[in-house]
Scaffold this motif. Structure first.
Motif, PDB file in Angstrom:
ATOM      1  N   UNK A  59       0.853  -1.191   0.000  1.00 40.31           N
ATOM      2  CA  UNK A  59       0.000   0.000   0.000  1.00 40.31           C
ATOM      3  C   UNK A  59       0.886   1.237   0.000  1.00 40.31           C
ATOM      4  N   UNK A  60       0.693   2.105  -0.994  1.00 41.68           N
ATOM      5  CA  UNK A  60       1.521   3.311  -1.071  1.00 41.68           C
ATOM      6  C   UNK A  60       1.060   4.351  -0.051  1.00 41.68           C
ATOM      7  N   UNK A  61       1.860   5.387   0.102  1.00 42.35           N
ATOM      8  CA  UNK A  61       1.602   6.392   1.121  1.00 42.35           C
ATOM      9  C   UNK A  61       0.317   7.181   0.930  1.00 42.35           C
ATOM     10  N   UNK A  62      -0.025   7.507  -0.320  1.00 39.16           N
ATOM     11  CA  UNK A  62      -1.255   8.271  -0.533  1.00 39.16           C
ATOM     12  C   UNK A  62      -2.497   7.423  -0.302  1.00 39.16           C
ATOM     13  N   UNK A  63      -2.430   6.154  -0.678  1.00 39.42           N
ATOM     14  CA  UNK A  63      -3.557   5.268  -0.395  1.00 39.42           C
ATOM     15  C   UNK A  63      -3.743   5.140   1.107  1.00 39.42           C
ATOM     16  N   UNK A  64      -2.633   5.004   1.834  1.00 38.29           N
ATOM     17  CA  UNK A  64      -2.713   4.950   3.293  1.00 38.29           C
ATOM     18  C   UNK A  64      -3.329   6.244   3.839  1.00 38.29           C
ATOM     19  N   UNK A  65      -2.878   7.400   3.340  1.00 39.14           N
ATOM     20  CA  UNK A  65      -3.412   8.685   3.800  1.00 39.14           C
ATOM     21  C   UNK A  65      -4.914   8.765   3.559  1.00 39.14           C
ATOM     22  N   UNK A  66      -5.339   8.320   2.402  1.00 44.91           N
ATOM     23  CA  UNK A  66      -6.768   8.332   2.079  1.00 44.91           C
ATOM     24  C   UNK A  66      -7.555   7.452   3.044  1.00 44.91           C
ATOM     25  N   UNK A  67      -7.009   6.281   3.354  1.00 45.14           N
ATOM     26  CA  UNK A  67      -7.678   5.360   4.276  1.00 45.14           C
ATOM     27  C   UNK A  67      -7.682   5.905   5.712  1.00 45.14           C
ATOM     28  N   UNK A  68      -6.633   6.638   6.077  1.00 39.95           N
ATOM     29  CA  UNK A  68      -6.608   7.277   7.402  1.00 39.95           C
ATOM     30  C   UNK A  68      -7.795   8.231   7.519  1.00 39.95           C
ATOM     31  N   UNK A  69      -8.034   8.988   6.460  1.00 41.88           N
ATOM     32  CA  UNK A  69      -9.117   9.978   6.477  1.00 41.88           C
ATOM     33  C   UNK A  69     -10.496   9.335   6.353  1.00 41.88           C
ATOM     34  N   UNK A  70     -10.620   8.306   5.510  1.00 38.54           N
ATOM     35  CA  UNK A  70     -11.938   7.723   5.253  1.00 38.54           C
ATOM     36  C   UNK A  70     -12.245   6.530   6.160  1.00 38.54           C
ATOM     37  N   UNK A  71     -11.477   5.452   6.045  1.00 29.62           N
ATOM     38  CA  UNK A  71     -11.763   4.234   6.815  1.00 29.62           C
ATOM     39  C   UNK A  71     -11.586   4.436   8.319  1.00 29.62           C
ATOM     40  N   UNK A  72     -10.501   5.105   8.710  1.00 31.91           N
ATOM     41  CA  UNK A  72     -10.276   5.338  10.138  1.00 31.91           C
ATOM     42  C   UNK A  72     -11.032   6.574  10.627  1.00 31.91           C
ATOM     43  N   UNK A  73     -11.454   7.424   9.700  1.00 28.34           N
ATOM     44  CA  UNK A  73     -12.158   8.652  10.074  1.00 28.34           C
ATOM     45  C   UNK A  73     -11.296   9.602  10.881  1.00 28.34           C
ATOM     46  N   UNK A  79      -0.298  14.409   8.287  1.00 25.06           N
ATOM     47  CA  UNK A  79       0.401  13.478   7.406  1.00 25.06           C
ATOM     48  C   UNK A  79       1.387  14.257   6.550  1.00 25.06           C
ATOM     49  N   UNK A  80       2.654  13.869   6.635  1.00 24.81           N
ATOM     50  CA  UNK A  80       3.703  14.484   5.834  1.00 24.81           C
ATOM     51  C   UNK A  80       4.334  13.400   4.976  1.00 24.81           C
ATOM     52  N   UNK A  81       4.368  13.625   3.676  1.00 23.77           N
ATOM     53  CA  UNK A  81       5.012  12.683   2.773  1.00 23.77           C
ATOM     54  C   UNK A  81       6.497  13.032   2.688  1.00 23.77           C
ATOM     55  N   UNK A  82       7.332  12.029   2.865  1.00 22.66           N
ATOM     56  CA  UNK A  82       8.788  12.164   2.738  1.00 22.66           C
ATOM     57  C   UNK A  82       9.186  11.204   1.635  1.00 22.66           C
ATOM     58  N   UNK A  83       9.442  11.728   0.440  1.00 21.05           N
ATOM     59  CA  UNK A  83       9.542  10.891  -0.741  1.00 21.05           C
ATOM     60  C   UNK A  83      10.463  11.498  -1.792  1.00 21.05           C
ATOM     61  N   UNK A  84      10.818  10.703  -2.775  1.00 25.08           N
ATOM     62  CA  UNK A  84      11.570  11.202  -3.918  1.00 25.08           C
ATOM     63  C   UNK A  84      10.631  11.780  -4.972  1.00 25.08           C
ATOM     64  N   UNK A  85       9.340  11.516  -4.848  1.00 24.98           N
ATOM     65  CA  UNK A  85       8.340  11.991  -5.813  1.00 24.98           C
ATOM     66  C   UNK A  85       8.110  13.489  -5.647  1.00 24.98           C
ATOM     67  N   UNK A  86       8.232  14.220  -6.749  1.00 27.45           N
ATOM     68  CA  UNK A  86       7.970  15.660  -6.706  1.00 27.45           C
ATOM     69  C   UNK A  86       7.065  16.061  -7.868  1.00 27.45           C
ATOM     70  N   UNK A  87       6.169  15.154  -8.230  1.00 30.68           N
ATOM     71  CA  UNK A  87       5.243  15.350  -9.327  1.00 30.68           C
ATOM     72  C   UNK A  87       4.070  16.208  -8.854  1.00 30.68           C
ATOM     73  N   UNK A  96      -5.523  17.055  -1.793  1.00 27.90           N
ATOM     74  CA  UNK A  96      -6.967  16.804  -1.814  1.00 27.90           C
ATOM     75  C   UNK A  96      -7.368  15.750  -0.783  1.00 27.90           C
ATOM     76  N   UNK A  97      -6.484  14.787  -0.539  1.00 31.12           N
ATOM     77  CA  UNK A  97      -6.744  13.721   0.440  1.00 31.12           C
ATOM     78  C   UNK A  97      -6.623  14.255   1.860  1.00 31.12           C
ATOM     79  N   UNK A  98      -5.767  15.246   2.038  1.00 30.18           N
ATOM     80  CA  UNK A  98      -5.562  15.785   3.378  1.00 30.18           C
ATOM     81  C   UNK A  98      -4.135  15.648   3.868  1.00 30.18           C
ATOM     82  N   UNK A  99      -3.190  15.489   2.935  1.00 29.93           N
ATOM     83  CA  UNK A  99      -1.775  15.456   3.317  1.00 29.93           C
ATOM     84  C   UNK A  99      -1.366  16.866   3.730  1.00 29.93           C
ATOM     85  N   UNK A 100      -0.739  16.979   4.885  1.00 30.08           N
ATOM     86  CA  UNK A 100      -0.376  18.267   5.477  1.00 30.08           C
ATOM     87  C   UNK A 100       0.842  18.886   4.816  1.00 30.08           C
TER      88      UNK A 100
END
Length: 123
Positions: A59-73, A79-87, A96-100
């Motif tokens: 499970x990637x980080x954004x999917x996890x973030x989405x589930x934190x907001x929706x499934x866990x409520x 949530x801070x993403x620490x990644x090589x992705x800068x897209x 949009x998901x709620x990443x801080x």
């Protein structure tokens, strides 16, 4: 009880980030991917900040973030993403998901110490 959860499939990155945070007063839990991260969040209500990689197996980080907001409520955890992705498109999806926040690796602990303390209510 931890106040920060570090989620990364790289054991080296987990060690670098968690060790730095621990040495600077944070109580840290670690997880190996998004699935593991969700389990940690379910079992530890004291977590205030999740620092997560984006690209991980299972499970990637954004999917996890989405589930934190929706499934866990859980709207309170930061949530801070620490990644090589800068897209820009991926960053917009995260916002949009709620990443801080979004930090592009490499990890520079001194640069994030103040903001992380503020996010955890430590300053």
């Amino acid at each position: 009880m931890a106040n920060v959860l570090v989620v990364d499939d790289s054991s080296t990155m987990r060690e670098i980030v968690s060790s730095f945070l621990s040495k600077n007063g944070f109580e840290v839990a670690v997880a190996t991917d998004g699935r593991d991260g969700l389990l940690q969040l379910r079992s530890d209500p004291g977590i205030k900040l999740v620092v997560s990689d984006f690209n991980m197996p299972n499970m990637d980080g954004l999917t996890m973030a989405e589930k934190i907001r929706t499934e866990l409520g859980n709207q309170a955890v930061r949530i801070v993403m620490l990644t090589t992705e800068d897209n820009a498109e991926i960053r917009a999806r995260g916002k949009a998901i709620g990443v801080t926040g979004w930090i592009v690796k490499p990890f520079r602990g001194d640069a994030v110490l103040g903001p992380f303390k503020k996010l955890c209510g430590m300053s």
